[in-house]
Design an enzyme around this catalytic site. Structure first.
Site: not given
Lengths: 333, 322, 412
Positions: B58, B127
């Site tokens: 990322e 998440h």
């Protein structure tokens, strides 16, 4: 007259490069002088002693090539061709500086000359440079991207992520590591078991080499080869230049952490001195070299004085340039 | 014919890829269709160089998207879960948001980061978060959160055409929502909210999946004689205080509803601004319906107990109407 | 950086306070000296106030529709001069109202998980809890909050409580309630009241009167209008009268002055005017405005007509500027075709005279031994006796009559 290991690279214009070295040297000395006098906001980082890397690499770059550098980037910015006065004006926070006084020493940008940014976050520039390289590749241009960083950046995850990605996508990207043996205030052997930064390249499938970064002609030659390959589409290259910082980590740093013998020894390794001796041995008149140095000093002093006389930014403009899209600026809180 | 949120967002991306050669998609698994299938088929149609897979990096891919934007591309980066945006924060916060300003206007970062947020079906604490409040704290960023498929279509296109970096936050529970895309869909302006349902007694401000809850609450409250006006913020940064103000000057009572944790959530910023700018229009304190201060748990009973929903909006409006 | 207060200036002779119509700059804007900053509705008109300083507008203290008095601080400007003494000088000038409510209670296990406060908390004795909207409505209708029982949480007085009170007090609707209450005057009417009170109580006034024949003027006017290019402003009777007054003033220069100071002290003086400046009384929606025409002796009928048309339009829109309302020594009041046969107008202080023109009537007059019917009006001139006595007033009126009944006019 000079041995060049490169193929297809034109012989060095030694006069221009000698002047460029001095220009950086005098520029950094002025930054140091004014910082001591309290005229430079923040904490500028000097690249005194590392000029050969900047000059040797940038000699092969065009205006359209993208250059990214670190917090220690004044030399790279000047070597890429940025205006001395506008660069100094930015470092002392003037409205007419490169970034209108909004960036400062660690965030120099000159889009017109392909300097896409210095950054104050170690390793923050690596992926940005990969992105610029990707854009050139996507558009089919033969521009390349060069990113300068110190050996301390090899501790960051982003360094490894970027090497990996650049190799995978075969990006036209030149990594130039200025390994001066110190990251922040700690010597390299306390940072990493990997002494030679170029050793990181092979596992990712990237070509690399390590050279004496204080030998301008060697830097020029090796960088020329590397850049030719990158431009050809061979993929990224990692050039490690061993060098030595002649000022402290940042201006004001008292250098308590470096033994005095080391500091004396480094003077003997000064890249400008070495080039001068090399040129004199090959028949160039010392007086001519001194004259070039003097011109460079004069050029820098004039630019610095003009920069100091420039107006400071108008506080009324402080909210300008946060956004560019019409309508957002007026609405933003 | 009704299509899902995923299909409609895919269509928007497809059309933008076709319209503007500077648009590129990148992210983990995007060439294979992405974790939720949003980009399915796009690599085959537009080529592997336009829709590009990346490793799980990322930090690097946010940097690559930013660097490419500096050089004239319009990258649309997918970050699979907003929870992972943490790994890209150095780039998004220290570079993407600030490049225009730090360069004194020389450079722009016209990129979009598509991500998704919210809790659904036991994805658990790492998440399921809604982290939009972090990003409205960063000058230079734009934050958009669509509330339905049709909204997402128009807002995504508007975001891609914007010259500033946009964080485009989709919602897991909206991915299966179905709507019919109109013949000529609207491209709403970034920075303007919409009145999703007009009303006169209480203003309910919401965004993303909570707009659906607010509209359900409106229907239920209507049968009890209470008329609420639902405002869908659409853009979280910058906030459209003008639309909010017009509503409150009519209703004098307001509830802000979001799935994110109440403490330091966007509701706090909106409430503070309403309290200051619209003080004399208020007939009651500004109320917030939000998630209590805990990570999202795994077991369904626990997750359900925590998440704010339609019941809570109805309750909050009723409490204000007493 | 220094903080400088923007204070409400005095505009006009009798202004005491004004209502803010709107701000022309917003907080954060840069303001240059001379930039229009805000619009005020004074008693006479809406006036633009310019900033006397340059700087950045950092705080607005006066809100739209609020009243403020001359000298009140309405905003803060941040200028360039840096003085330490200026820090911390930012006291608010607008009063705050009832006691603030305490913050929401701490989260406890007993409360709903999603945080709405429990509804059944006791009121705190001695404190009036009320919502801002309720307070605003109550203030507007003169309702005392302390008399109301609040239906909101913690006994808070809410909008519906105030609305209910308004309805029950009136024994009817909110509108009926409003109709029975004493109605406050608008600022324009208040200013007129003050001005006329001042006039009648401090200015010794007397009136002289003449009957004036319009025949010649009407003929001239008809001819003039026929010759005018299309689209130009048509000179009205008032335009003719303005010029006539200016020329008469020129002949009777002693009347073209104003009295200043105290009659019983040595500083009493007559201040001659520089040029002939004449006011024209204009009826507007809520009262009167008197735009002033400056240096009328230099203006021909066509130019006067143009200026008069433009000024009247702006007066009706409330857009006259401060300097357009000042400087006259005499005003003209023409109540028109439906006005009285004669009337005596009160002087507008600090002017010296006012001419009241009665309606035109066909009257029987004796002319050269024959009975004729002529269009006649009564002109009544009210004069400040400190400036002129009967002889001067009569001379002026005679001169004026001769001009009006003559056929010499300056046209362009």
């Amino acid at each position: 007259m000079f041995r060049s290991e490169a193929t297809g690279v034109s012989p060095p214009d030694w006069k221009q490069m000698y002047r460029a070295l001095w220009r950086i040297r005098f520029f950094e000395a002025q930054v140091q002088r004014l910082a001591a006098a309290g005229e430079v906001p923040g904490f500028p980082h000097l690249s005194t002693g590392q000029e050969a890397v900047a000059v040797g690499v940038c000699a092969h770059l065009t205006r359209e090539d993208s250059l990214f550098t670190s917090h220690r980037g004044h030399g790279h910015v000047l070597a890429k061709g940025c205006d001395v006065q506008a660069t100094f004006a930015e470092i002392i926070g003037r409205a007419g500086g490169l970034c209108r006084g909004r960036g400062g020493s660690m965030h120099l940008v000159d889009a017109a000359h392909g300097v896409l940014g210095a950054t104050g976050v170690v390793a923050g520039n690596l992926a940005l440079a990969a992105g610029a390289a990707w854009a050139a590749q996507a558009k089919g241009h033969d521009n390349i991207s060069v990113v300068f960083f110190g050996d301390g950046a090899t501790g960051a995850g982003a360094f490894h992520e970027t090497l990996n990605l650049a190799a995978l996508w075969k990006l036209p990207l030149l990594f130039v590591c200025e390994n001066n043996g110190y990251a922040e205030f700690t010597s390299r052997d306390e940072h990493s078991n990997v002494t030679q930064v170029s050793a990181f390249a092979a596992p990712y499938g990237i070509a690399a080499s390590t050279i004496d970064g204080n030998d301008l002609l060697l830097v020029h030659a090796r960088a020329g080869d590397a850049i030719a390959g990158v431009r050809r589409g061979d993929g990224p290259y990692l050039l490690e230049c061993m060098t030595y910082r002649m000022a402290g980590h940042f201006v004001g740093d008292a250098q308590h952490y470096r033994p005095k013998e080391q500091v004396a020894a480094l003077q003997a390794r000064c890249p400008i001195e070495r080039l001068k001796r090399h040129l004199i041995e090959r028949g160039v008149a010392e007086a001519e070299l001194d004259a070039i140095g003097e011109e460079a000093r004069h050029e820098v002093l004039q630019a610095v004085e003009r920069a100091r006389a420039e107006p400071r930014p108008d506080p009324a403009t402080v909210l300008d340039y946060v956004y560019g899209s019409p309508g957002l600026a007026t609405q933003a809180p | 014919m009704a299509q899902t949120f995923i299909e409609i967002v895919r269509r928007a991306l497809d059309e933008e890829l076709a319209r503007d050669p500077a648009v590129y998609l990148l992210g983990e698994d995007v060439a294979a269709g992405g974790a939720f299938g949003v980009t399915k088929g796009l690599a085959q149609k537009h080529g592997a160089l336009r829709v590009r897979n990346t490793p799980i990096s990322e930090a690097a891919i946010a940097g690559v998207a930013t660097g490419a934007a500096l050089r004239g591309l319009r990258p649309v980066l997918e970050i699979m879960f907003i929870d992972f945006a943490t790994l890209a924060l150095d780039c998004l916060v220290n570079q993407s948001a600030k490049y225009r300003y730090m360069s004194g206007g020389q450079l722009a970062v016209p990129m979009v980061v598509r991500t998704q947020a919210g809790a659904a079906g036991g994805a658990a604490a790492q998440h399921s978060q809604s982290l939009e409040a972090w990003f409205i704290h960063v000058p230079g960023l734009v934050v958009v959160a669509p509330s339905s498929p049709v909204e997402a279509y128009g807002l995504l296109k508007s975001a891609i055409r914007l010259d500033d970096p946009v964080l485009f936050i989709e919602h897991k529970r909206l991915y299966a929502m179905r709507e019919v895309l109109p013949e000529t869909p609207e491209l709403p302006a970034i920075g303007k909210a919409r009145v999703a349902r007009a009303g006169k007694d209480v203003t309910v401000i919401a965004y993303s999946a909570m707009v659906r809850n607010a509209l359900e609450a409106a229907a239920e409250l209507a049968s009890a004689g209470i008329s609420i006006e639902v405002i869908d913020l659409r853009t979280l940064l910058p906030l459209d205080m003008a639309t909010i103000g017009a509503s409150i000057s009519k209703t004098h009572r307001v509830v802000i509803a979001h799935e994110a944790v109440r403490n330091g959530g966007i509701g706090a910023e909106i409430a503070a601004r309403i309290g200051y700018e619209m003080f004399d229009d208020l007939d009651a304190p500004v109320a917030r319906v939000a998630c209590p201060f805990a990570p999202i748990p795994f077991a369904p009973e626990l997750e359900q107990a925590l998440l704010p929903g339609t019941r809570d909006i109805v309750g909050a409006v009723r409490a204000l109407s007493g | 950086m220094a903080l400088v207060a923007v204070e409400l200036p005095r505009i006009g002779l009798v202004m005491e306070n004004a209502r803010l119509v709107r701000w022309l700059k917003t907080v954060g804007d840069l303001v240059r000296q001379g930039d229009p900053l805000l619009e005020l509705e004074t008693e006479k008109s809406v006036v633009e106030i310019e900033s006397t300083q340059s700087g950045r507008l950092v705080e607005i203290l006066l809100q739209v529709d609020q009243q403020a008095r001359v000298g009140d601080r309405v905003a803060w400007l941040e200028t360039d001069a840096l003085t330490a003494a200026d820090q911390g000088r930012r006291a608010k000038s607008v009063p705050s109202d009832t006691a603030a409510e305490p913050g929401p209670p701490q989260s406890t296990a007993g409360e709903a998980l999603h945080g709405m406060p429990a509804a059944d908390q006791k009121p705190i004795p001695g404190r009036i809890r009320s919502s801002p909207a309720a307070r605003r409505l109550a203030a507007r209708h003169g309702v005392e909050l302390a008399r109301l029982a609040g239906s909101g949480p913690h006994g808070r007085v809410q909008l519906r409580d105030v609305q209910r009170e308004i309805e029950t007090q009136a024994g009817g609707t909110e509108a009926g309630f409003a109709a029975r209450r004493p109605r406050p005057l608008s600022s324009m009417r208040r200013a007129l009241a003050r001005s006329m009170t001042l006039s009648s109580s401090t200015v010794p006034q007397f009136a002289v009167e003449r009957a004036v024949d319009w025949t010649a003027l009407q003929a001239f006017r008809a001819q003039l209008i026929a010759e005018l290019p299309a689209g130009s402003a048509r000179p009205s009777v008032s335009d003719f009268l303005l010029q006539a007054i200016a020329r008469a003033l020129h002949s009777c220069a002693s009347l073209n002055a104003t009295f200043s100071g105290d009659a019983s002290s040595p500083d009493a003086a007559l201040v001659p005017a520089q040029g002939t400046h004449i006011g024209l009384v204009v009826a507007v929606e809520d009262g009167l405005l008197v735009p002033v025409f400056h240096d009328v002796e230099q203006l021909g009928l066509a130019e006067l007509a143009r200026r008069r048309r433009e000024s009247v339009a702006r007066a009706l829109q409330g857009k006259l500027r401060r300097e357009e309302l000042e400087g006259a020594t005499i005003s003209l009041s023409n109540l028109g075709a439906h006005g009285p046969d004669r009337f005596t107008a009160l002087i507008n202080p600090p002017q010296a005279a006012i001419l009241a023109v009665g309606r035109q009537r066909d009257c029987v007059v004796a002319s050269n031994g024959h009975v004729q019917i002529r269009p006649i009006s009564q002109f009544t001139l009210t004069v400040d006796h400190r400036v002129a006595d009967g002889r001067l007033a009569a001379d002026f009126l005679a001169t004026l009559t001769a001009i009006v009944e003559g056929d010499v006019w300056r046209v362009p």
